[in-house]
Design an enzyme around this catalytic site. Structure first.
Site, PDB file in Angstrom:
ATOM      1  N   ARG A 161       0.833  -1.222   0.000  1.00  0.00           N
ATOM      2  CA  ARG A 161       0.000   0.000   0.000  1.00  0.00           C
ATOM      3  C   ARG A 161       0.863   1.265   0.000  1.00  0.00           C
ATOM      4  O   ARG A 161       0.556   2.252   0.675  1.00  0.00           O
ATOM      5  CB  ARG A 161      -0.969   0.037   1.190  1.00  0.00           C
ATOM      6  CG  ARG A 161      -1.863  -1.163   1.332  1.00  0.00           C
ATOM      7  CD  ARG A 161      -2.865  -1.306   0.192  1.00  0.00           C
ATOM      8  NE  ARG A 161      -3.738  -2.423   0.440  1.00  0.00           N
ATOM      9  CZ  ARG A 161      -3.525  -3.677  -0.037  1.00  0.00           C
ATOM     10  NH1 ARG A 161      -2.484  -3.927  -0.824  1.00  0.00           N
ATOM     11  NH2 ARG A 161      -4.361  -4.645   0.244  1.00  0.00           N
ATOM     12  N   SER A 235     -10.854  -0.456   3.653  1.00  0.00           N
ATOM     13  CA  SER A 235     -10.056  -0.620   4.875  1.00  0.00           C
ATOM     14  C   SER A 235      -9.558   0.743   5.334  1.00  0.00           C
ATOM     15  O   SER A 235      -8.872   1.430   4.573  1.00  0.00           O
ATOM     16  CB  SER A 235      -8.837  -1.500   4.612  1.00  0.00           C
ATOM     17  OG  SER A 235      -9.244  -2.711   4.046  1.00  0.00           O
ATOM     18  N   GLU A 331      -4.853   3.943   6.260  1.00  0.00           N
ATOM     19  CA  GLU A 331      -4.570   3.754   4.830  1.00  0.00           C
ATOM     20  C   GLU A 331      -5.246   4.876   4.037  1.00  0.00           C
ATOM     21  O   GLU A 331      -4.767   5.299   2.991  1.00  0.00           O
ATOM     22  CB  GLU A 331      -5.126   2.392   4.399  1.00  0.00           C
ATOM     23  CG  GLU A 331      -4.941   2.107   2.931  1.00  0.00           C
ATOM     24  CD  GLU A 331      -5.504   0.753   2.509  1.00  0.00           C
ATOM     25  OE1 GLU A 331      -5.123  -0.269   3.101  1.00  0.00           O
ATOM     26  OE2 GLU A 331      -6.325   0.734   1.574  1.00  0.00           O
TER      27      GLU A 331
HETATM   28  P1  FAD Z   1      -9.084   8.860  -4.688  1.00  0.00           P
HETATM   29  O1  FAD Z   1      -9.716   8.448  -3.414  1.00  0.00           O
HETATM   30  O2  FAD Z   1      -9.818   9.826  -5.540  1.00  0.00           O
HETATM   31  O3  FAD Z   1      -7.629   9.448  -4.365  1.00  0.00           O
HETATM   32  C1  FAD Z   1      -6.747   8.786  -3.493  1.00  0.00           C
HETATM   33  C2  FAD Z   1      -5.433   9.580  -3.420  1.00  0.00           C
HETATM   34  O4  FAD Z   1      -4.768   9.534  -4.681  1.00  0.00           O
HETATM   35  C3  FAD Z   1      -5.644  11.055  -3.138  1.00  0.00           C
HETATM   36  O5  FAD Z   1      -4.556  11.529  -2.378  1.00  0.00           O
HETATM   37  C4  FAD Z   1      -5.648  11.712  -4.516  1.00  0.00           C
HETATM   38  O6  FAD Z   1      -5.229  13.062  -4.491  1.00  0.00           O
HETATM   39  C5  FAD Z   1      -4.642  10.841  -5.252  1.00  0.00           C
HETATM   40  N1  FAD Z   1      -4.921  10.691  -6.693  1.00  0.00           N
HETATM   41  C6  FAD Z   1      -5.959  10.029  -7.252  1.00  0.00           C
HETATM   42  N2  FAD Z   1      -5.836  10.023  -8.597  1.00  0.00           N
HETATM   43  C7  FAD Z   1      -4.717  10.723  -8.880  1.00  0.00           C
HETATM   44  C8  FAD Z   1      -4.056  11.066 -10.106  1.00  0.00           C
HETATM   45  N3  FAD Z   1      -4.533  10.720 -11.303  1.00  0.00           N
HETATM   46  N4  FAD Z   1      -2.916  11.802 -10.020  1.00  0.00           N
HETATM   47  C9  FAD Z   1      -2.416  12.175  -8.818  1.00  0.00           C
HETATM   48  N5  FAD Z   1      -2.988  11.870  -7.642  1.00  0.00           N
HETATM   49  C10 FAD Z   1      -4.125  11.153  -7.687  1.00  0.00           C
HETATM   50  N6  FAD Z   1      -7.860  -0.561  -2.052  1.00  0.00           N
HETATM   51  C11 FAD Z   1      -7.055  -1.642  -2.259  1.00  0.00           C
HETATM   52  O7  FAD Z   1      -5.837  -1.486  -2.430  1.00  0.00           O
HETATM   53  N7  FAD Z   1      -7.564  -2.907  -2.262  1.00  0.00           N
HETATM   54  C12 FAD Z   1      -8.879  -3.163  -2.080  1.00  0.00           C
HETATM   55  O8  FAD Z   1      -9.304  -4.320  -2.117  1.00  0.00           O
HETATM   56  C13 FAD Z   1      -9.756  -2.054  -1.849  1.00  0.00           C
HETATM   57  N8  FAD Z   1     -11.074  -2.244  -1.622  1.00  0.00           N
HETATM   58  C14 FAD Z   1     -11.889  -1.182  -1.399  1.00  0.00           C
HETATM   59  C15 FAD Z   1     -13.249  -1.421  -1.148  1.00  0.00           C
HETATM   60  C16 FAD Z   1     -14.124  -0.365  -0.931  1.00  0.00           C
HETATM   61  C17 FAD Z   1     -15.579  -0.642  -0.677  1.00  0.00           C
HETATM   62  C18 FAD Z   1     -13.628   0.962  -0.966  1.00  0.00           C
HETATM   63  C19 FAD Z   1     -14.571   2.120  -0.780  1.00  0.00           C
HETATM   64  C20 FAD Z   1     -12.284   1.206  -1.189  1.00  0.00           C
HETATM   65  C21 FAD Z   1     -11.394   0.135  -1.398  1.00  0.00           C
HETATM   66  N9  FAD Z   1     -10.016   0.326  -1.610  1.00  0.00           N
HETATM   67  C22 FAD Z   1      -9.195  -0.746  -1.853  1.00  0.00           C
HETATM   68  C23 FAD Z   1      -9.440   1.689  -1.590  1.00  0.00           C
HETATM   69  C24 FAD Z   1      -9.557   2.439  -2.954  1.00  0.00           C
HETATM   70  O9  FAD Z   1     -10.555   1.897  -3.746  1.00  0.00           O
HETATM   71  C25 FAD Z   1      -8.246   2.424  -3.732  1.00  0.00           C
HETATM   72  O10 FAD Z   1      -7.216   3.003  -2.976  1.00  0.00           O
HETATM   73  C26 FAD Z   1      -8.350   3.190  -5.055  1.00  0.00           C
HETATM   74  O11 FAD Z   1      -7.191   2.999  -5.828  1.00  0.00           O
HETATM   75  C27 FAD Z   1      -8.597   4.682  -4.874  1.00  0.00           C
HETATM   76  O12 FAD Z   1      -8.891   5.213  -6.148  1.00  0.00           O
HETATM   77  P2  FAD Z   1      -9.636   6.600  -6.317  1.00  0.00           P
HETATM   78  O13 FAD Z   1      -9.628   6.946  -7.768  1.00  0.00           O
HETATM   79  O14 FAD Z   1     -10.968   6.540  -5.676  1.00  0.00           O
HETATM   80  O15 FAD Z   1      -8.670   7.563  -5.516  1.00  0.00           O
HETATM   81  P1  NAP Z   2      -9.631 -11.753   4.549  1.00  0.00           P
HETATM   82  O1  NAP Z   2      -9.592 -12.626   3.357  1.00  0.00           O
HETATM   83  O2  NAP Z   2     -10.667 -11.953   5.604  1.00  0.00           O
HETATM   84  O3  NAP Z   2      -8.202 -11.750   5.252  1.00  0.00           O
HETATM   85  C1  NAP Z   2      -7.959 -10.914   6.390  1.00  0.00           C
HETATM   86  C2  NAP Z   2      -6.571 -10.369   6.282  1.00  0.00           C
HETATM   87  O4  NAP Z   2      -5.648 -11.437   6.301  1.00  0.00           O
HETATM   88  C3  NAP Z   2      -6.364  -9.606   5.028  1.00  0.00           C
HETATM   89  O5  NAP Z   2      -6.111  -8.307   5.433  1.00  0.00           O
HETATM   90  C4  NAP Z   2      -5.188 -10.257   4.327  1.00  0.00           C
HETATM   91  O6  NAP Z   2      -4.108  -9.352   4.144  1.00  0.00           O
HETATM   92  C5  NAP Z   2      -4.709 -11.330   5.266  1.00  0.00           C
HETATM   93  N1  NAP Z   2      -4.625 -12.607   4.544  1.00  0.00           N
HETATM   94  C6  NAP Z   2      -5.628 -13.484   4.295  1.00  0.00           C
HETATM   95  N2  NAP Z   2      -5.165 -14.567   3.647  1.00  0.00           N
HETATM   96  C7  NAP Z   2      -3.841 -14.354   3.474  1.00  0.00           C
HETATM   97  C8  NAP Z   2      -2.806 -15.114   2.883  1.00  0.00           C
HETATM   98  N3  NAP Z   2      -3.038 -16.308   2.327  1.00  0.00           N
HETATM   99  N4  NAP Z   2      -1.553 -14.593   2.860  1.00  0.00           N
HETATM  100  C9  NAP Z   2      -1.302 -13.390   3.399  1.00  0.00           C
HETATM  101  N5  NAP Z   2      -2.251 -12.625   3.994  1.00  0.00           N
HETATM  102  C10 NAP Z   2      -3.502 -13.102   4.036  1.00  0.00           C
HETATM  103  O7  NAP Z   2      -9.666 -10.207   4.100  1.00  0.00           O
HETATM  104  P2  NAP Z   2     -10.864  -9.308   3.618  1.00  0.00           P
HETATM  105  O8  NAP Z   2     -10.977  -8.200   4.570  1.00  0.00           O
HETATM  106  O9  NAP Z   2     -12.054 -10.128   3.267  1.00  0.00           O
HETATM  107  O10 NAP Z   2     -10.251  -8.716   2.278  1.00  0.00           O
HETATM  108  C11 NAP Z   2      -9.954  -9.560   1.190  1.00  0.00           C
HETATM  109  C12 NAP Z   2      -8.889  -8.928   0.314  1.00  0.00           C
HETATM  110  O11 NAP Z   2      -9.370  -7.695  -0.205  1.00  0.00           O
HETATM  111  C13 NAP Z   2      -7.602  -8.615   1.067  1.00  0.00           C
HETATM  112  O12 NAP Z   2      -6.511  -8.874   0.224  1.00  0.00           O
HETATM  113  C14 NAP Z   2      -7.708  -7.135   1.368  1.00  0.00           C
HETATM  114  O13 NAP Z   2      -6.446  -6.485   1.405  1.00  0.00           O
HETATM  115  C15 NAP Z   2      -8.550  -6.622   0.200  1.00  0.00           C
HETATM  116  N6  NAP Z   2      -9.363  -5.469   0.615  1.00  0.00           N
HETATM  117  C16 NAP Z   2      -8.745  -4.265   0.726  1.00  0.00           C
HETATM  118  C17 NAP Z   2      -9.470  -3.136   1.077  1.00  0.00           C
HETATM  119  C18 NAP Z   2      -8.816  -1.788   1.125  1.00  0.00           C
HETATM  120  O14 NAP Z   2      -9.503  -0.801   1.227  1.00  0.00           O
HETATM  121  N7  NAP Z   2      -7.515  -1.721   1.075  1.00  0.00           N
HETATM  122  C19 NAP Z   2     -10.830  -3.254   1.349  1.00  0.00           C
HETATM  123  C20 NAP Z   2     -11.409  -4.513   1.265  1.00  0.00           C
HETATM  124  C21 NAP Z   2     -10.670  -5.615   0.896  1.00  0.00           C
HETATM  125  P3  NAP Z   2      -3.975  -8.320   2.891  1.00  0.00           P
HETATM  126  O15 NAP Z   2      -4.893  -7.211   3.217  1.00  0.00           O
HETATM  127  O16 NAP Z   2      -2.546  -7.926   2.945  1.00  0.00           O
HETATM  128  O17 NAP Z   2      -4.342  -9.051   1.648  1.00  0.00           O
END
Ligand code: FAD
Ligand code: NAP
Length: 335
Positions: A161, A235, A331
């Site tokens: 991240r 998250s 995050e």
């Molecule tokens: P924004 O929220 O609009 O921006 C995020 C940041 O990036 C801000 O600082 C903004 O200024 C900057 N930014 C955005 N676009 C640009 C650009 N073109 N140039 C310069 N700066 C920019 N993330 C994960 O990694 N894994 C997941 O599984 C995941 N699941 C999610 C589930 C849900 C329900 C939600 C709501 C979010 C989740 N996220 C997840 C977080 C999010 O979706 C990601 O981080 C996504 O990449 C954000 O994209 P955005 O366009 O909405 O960014």
């Molecule tokens: P999950 O499958 O219930 O697992 C819980 C946590 O354990 C996750 O955070 C994941 O880490 C870790 N994990 C599970 N299995 C793993 C493995 N085999 N090896 C290493 N780490 C493991 O998680 P969940 O909440 O339902 O989410 C599923 C996936 O979607 C995850 O990868 C999570 O990162 C992603 N997600 C991200 C966001 C976001 O906003 N960033 C939101 C929703 C879901 P990791 O997070 O490092 O994968």
């Protein structure tokens, strides 16, 4: 180029915070960027899908809302296709486009909200796959240099991240295009989380990429609140990575603690487990709180206030620190 004044950002952030942008521009051509940044010091915020942002107050600068579009296959060899995508394209639509074209590698990243342009910033990841695995290069407008630059994936310092865009280059760039190397032959990655269990339940033995994408969508829809119904930014906290020594101390006091190895000397602990065990899951404070199925997700159930969510987040951080001695970090980007 039309700059509008006092625009509500409520429809443009997935927490649904009712806040106003001092000025607002819908960016539809990258050629607009040099004139926007004639004054290099202009206070600005680049907005994608607003799915990784918590607004705590009105934004008194220029919001540049990314609408740069286009998906182009730029080259192809025996094993890979190279695809260049406008930063304002919706991420999940791009995943579906790849599936339709038999371009593989990002099916595990189905249903992540937001734009393609934001994907390298925090190296989006889910179910064992990260952007790092498929990224070729990122093109951005550099504000200090007043020119477009291209950074190869290996120079983006992509980590958990994290990337150069959150650190050294912070606030100095607008990502305009992202280029991916995608596989022509599907190579399933289904060992993570519940993917294989869902496929098994459906009797699918040799899954296609579409099967994997559908399984990921099904799991996500069952666990995560849909931002169209309950405001959230996914998250709220990163999963802490701690030393094996610190982990052993935590395990002595909490034998059930869940962990995943990172390297020989570090382990990752799911932040959701820590928050859940500490009793925060389902917390309600007026309109805001902690989601009742996923403790990592803070929610706005209506007209909640961004500062209240921020205060709750920092209360959780302090509690986790005093209970387990582990420091959580947000995050989500807080403005
Ligand atoms: P924004 O929220 O609009 O921006 C995020 C940041 O990036 C801000 O600082 C903004 O200024 C900057 N930014 C955005 N676009 C640009 C650009 N073109 N140039 C310069 N700066 C920019 N993330 C994960 O990694 N894994 C997941 O599984 C995941 N699941 C999610 C589930 C849900 C329900 C939600 C709501 C979010 C989740 N996220 C997840 C977080 C999010 O979706 C990601 O981080 C996504 O990449 C954000 O994209 P955005 O366009 O909405 O960014
Ligand atoms: P999950 O499958 O219930 O697992 C819980 C946590 O354990 C996750 O955070 C994941 O880490 C870790 N994990 C599970 N299995 C793993 C493995 N085999 N090896 C290493 N780490 C493991 O998680 P969940 O909440 O339902 O989410 C599923 C996936 O979607 C995850 O990868 C999570 O990162 C992603 N997600 C991200 C966001 C976001 O906003 N960033 C939101 C929703 C879901 P990791 O997070 O490092 O994968």
């Amino acid at each position: 180029m039309r700059i509008e004044q006092h625009i509500s950002l409520r429809p443009f952030n997935t927490f649904g915070m009712e806040i106003t942008a001092g000025s607002y521009l819908k960016l539809e051509s990258k050629n607009q960027l040099p004139s926007i940044f004639k004054d290099k010091t202009i206070k600005h915020l680049v907005l994608g899908g607003g799915s990784n942002i918590l607004f705590t107050k009105d934004y008194d600068g220029l919001v540049i809302h990314n609408h740069l579009k286009g998906i182009t296959k730029t080259s192809e060899d025996k094993n890979y296709v190279t695809v260049t995508v406008g930063a304002g394209e919706n991420w999940h639509s791009f995943v579906l486009h790849c599936l339709e074209n038999n371009w593989f590698g990002i099916e595990n990243l189905s249903l992540i909200p937001g734009t393609v342009g934001a994907s390298p910033i925090q190296n989006i990841g889910a179910y064992g796959v990260e952007i790092k695995d498929v990224l070729k290069e990122v093109t951005y407008y550099s504000i200090p240099d007043n020119k477009f630059k291209t950074l190869k994936a290996e120079d983006c310092n992509l980590g958990y991240r994290n990337s150069i865009f959150k650190k050294e280059l912070k606030n100095t760039f607008v990502i305009t295009e992202v280029t991916f190397n995608l596989l022509k032959k599907f190579n399933p990655s289904i060992t993570y989380g519940a993917i294989s269990a869902v496929l098994e339940e459906k009797g699918i033995v040799s899954p296609t990429a579409k099967d994997v994408s559908n399984a990921v969508i099904e799991i996500r829809e069952s666990k995560l609140p849909n931002p169209k119904e309950i405001g959230n930014a996914g998250s709220f906290f990163k999963n802490p990575v701690i030393s094996v020594d610190q982990f052993n101390e935590v395990k002595q006091r909490f034998p059930q603690v869940v962990s995943y190895p990172v390297d020989a000397t570090h382990v990752k602990i799911p932040a959701g487990w820590l928050i859940d065990q500490a009793g925060w899951k389902g917390t309600k404070r007026g309109e805001i709180g902690v989601h009742d199925r996923q403790a990592l997700v803070l929610v706005n159930r209506g007209k909640g206030n961004g500062n209240d969510i921020k205060d709750l987040a920092y209360e959780i951080i302090a509690d986790i620190k005093s209970t387990y001695g582990i420091e959580l970090t947000p995050e989500v980007n807080i403005f």
